[in-house]
Design a protein around this motif. Structure first.
Motif, mmCIF file in Angstrom:
data_model
loop_
_atom_site.group_PDB
_atom_site.id
_atom_site.type_symbol
_atom_site.label_atom_id
_atom_site.label_comp_id
_atom_site.label_asym_id
_atom_site.label_seq_id
_atom_site.Cartn_x
_atom_site.Cartn_y
_atom_site.Cartn_z
ATOM 1 N N ALA A 31 0.818 -1.212 0.000
ATOM 2 C CA ALA A 31 0.000 0.000 0.000
ATOM 3 C C ALA A 31 0.855 1.267 0.000
ATOM 4 O O ALA A 31 0.512 2.241 -0.681
ATOM 5 C CB ALA A 31 -0.956 -0.005 1.192
ATOM 6 N N LYS A 32 1.969 1.253 0.742
ATOM 7 C CA LYS A 32 2.830 2.439 0.784
ATOM 8 C C LYS A 32 3.446 2.721 -0.581
ATOM 9 O O LYS A 32 3.550 3.873 -1.005
ATOM 10 C CB LYS A 32 3.944 2.250 1.817
ATOM 11 C CG LYS A 32 3.473 2.348 3.242
ATOM 12 C CD LYS A 32 4.631 2.184 4.197
ATOM 13 C CE LYS A 32 4.143 2.196 5.633
ATOM 14 N NZ LYS A 32 5.245 2.011 6.578
ATOM 15 N N LEU A 69 2.166 1.870 -3.481
ATOM 16 C CA LEU A 69 1.102 2.344 -4.365
ATOM 17 C C LEU A 69 0.747 3.794 -4.064
ATOM 18 O O LEU A 69 0.509 4.584 -4.990
ATOM 19 C CB LEU A 69 -0.120 1.436 -4.244
ATOM 20 C CG LEU A 69 0.095 0.011 -4.749
ATOM 21 C CD1 LEU A 69 -1.098 -0.865 -4.408
ATOM 22 C CD2 LEU A 69 0.368 -0.003 -6.239
ATOM 23 N N ASP A 70 0.737 4.172 -2.788
ATOM 24 C CA ASP A 70 0.483 5.574 -2.443
ATOM 25 C C ASP A 70 1.600 6.480 -2.969
ATOM 26 O O ASP A 70 1.340 7.583 -3.455
ATOM 27 C CB ASP A 70 0.344 5.733 -0.930
ATOM 28 C CG ASP A 70 -0.938 5.115 -0.380
ATOM 29 O OD1 ASP A 70 -1.871 4.861 -1.186
ATOM 30 O OD2 ASP A 70 -1.001 4.860 0.838
ATOM 31 N N ASN A 98 1.032 6.973 -6.607
ATOM 32 C CA ASN A 98 -0.029 7.956 -6.837
ATOM 33 C C ASN A 98 0.497 9.381 -6.647
ATOM 34 O O ASN A 98 0.104 10.286 -7.382
ATOM 35 C CB ASN A 98 -1.225 7.696 -5.919
ATOM 36 C CG ASN A 98 -2.079 6.562 -6.404
ATOM 37 O OD1 ASN A 98 -2.033 6.178 -7.571
ATOM 38 N ND2 ASN A 98 -2.866 5.987 -5.524
ATOM 39 N N THR A 115 -2.219 1.681 -10.529
ATOM 40 C CA THR A 115 -2.173 1.469 -9.086
ATOM 41 C C THR A 115 -3.525 0.992 -8.558
ATOM 42 O O THR A 115 -3.574 0.203 -7.620
ATOM 43 C CB THR A 115 -1.733 2.738 -8.331
ATOM 44 O OG1 THR A 115 -2.611 3.816 -8.651
ATOM 45 C CG2 THR A 115 -0.305 3.103 -8.687
ATOM 46 N N SER A 116 -4.583 1.452 -9.182
ATOM 47 C CA SER A 116 -5.912 0.976 -8.790
ATOM 48 C C SER A 116 -6.033 -0.527 -9.031
ATOM 49 O O SER A 116 -6.539 -1.269 -8.185
ATOM 50 C CB SER A 116 -6.980 1.738 -9.576
ATOM 51 O OG SER A 116 -8.249 1.224 -9.309
ATOM 52 N N ARG A 155 -4.080 -2.659 -6.505
ATOM 53 C CA ARG A 155 -4.682 -2.774 -5.173
ATOM 54 C C ARG A 155 -5.676 -3.940 -5.084
ATOM 55 O O ARG A 155 -6.003 -4.383 -3.994
ATOM 56 C CB ARG A 155 -5.395 -1.477 -4.791
ATOM 57 C CG ARG A 155 -4.462 -0.353 -4.468
ATOM 58 C CD ARG A 155 -5.218 0.896 -4.025
ATOM 59 N NE ARG A 155 -4.392 2.076 -4.103
ATOM 60 C CZ ARG A 155 -3.525 2.446 -3.178
ATOM 61 N NH1 ARG A 155 -3.366 1.722 -2.095
ATOM 62 N NH2 ARG A 155 -2.818 3.546 -3.325
ATOM 63 N N GLU A 156 -6.145 -4.410 -6.225
ATOM 64 C CA GLU A 156 -7.094 -5.522 -6.225
ATOM 65 C C GLU A 156 -6.359 -6.824 -5.894
ATOM 66 O O GLU A 156 -5.225 -7.035 -6.304
ATOM 67 C CB GLU A 156 -7.765 -5.654 -7.596
ATOM 68 C CG GLU A 156 -8.589 -4.449 -7.979
ATOM 69 C CD GLU A 156 -9.127 -4.548 -9.391
ATOM 70 O OE1 GLU A 156 -9.012 -5.619 -10.019
ATOM 71 O OE2 GLU A 156 -9.649 -3.538 -9.868
#
Length: 134
Positions: free
Chosen positions: A2-3, A5-6, A9, A53-54, A57-58
């Motif tokens: 998650a980090k 991917l953030d 973004n 990135t969306s 996340r899946e």
């Protein structure tokens, strides 16, 4: 994950802002026409990064490949754009072959996104594999 991917973004936002700045510079600075290419790369890939990135996340079998695609495209766009911008504004290169390396890296990222799509497609629609449905 998650980090990462953030952070990607955040890079997308930075790419978008830099893309607009490059377009403005190309329009107003004499001899800065090459910055149109920088603007195009950054603006197109900033939007693409948000989508990649969306998908990463899946929780799908292709999630890590979506992440790899996003990382490759980020690195490639940054290398290409930094090199062309530096050459246009300062007459210097980031390092030899930086722009072509960035371009190839972006291409590899897009190919990874295509493979990730096929992996997810196969998972969602097993009948496309040619195997009979149970």
């Amino acid at each position: 994950m998650a980090k990462i991917l953030d952070a990607l973004n955040a890079c997308a936002g930075l790419f978008g802002a830099c893309g607009v700045a490059a377009a403005a510079a190309a329009a107003h600075l004499p001899g800065a026409e090459h910055l149109h290419s920088v603007a195009l790369i950054l603006l197109a890939h900033s939007a693409a990064l948000l989508g990649l990135t969306s998908r990463a996340r899946e929780a799908t079998p292709g999630a890590r490949l979506w992440l790899a695609a996003a990382l490759a495209i980020t690195l490639g766009a940054a290398l290409f754009s930094a090199d062309v911008t530096l050459l246009t504004l300062r007459g210097a290169r980031l390092f030899p072959m930086a722009a072509p390396t960035g371009g190839i890296t972006m291409i590899l990222g897009w190919l990874a996104a295509g493979v990730a799509s096929l992996i997810d497609l196969r998972r969602r629609y097993p009948s496309l594999t040619g195997k009979p449905l149970s």
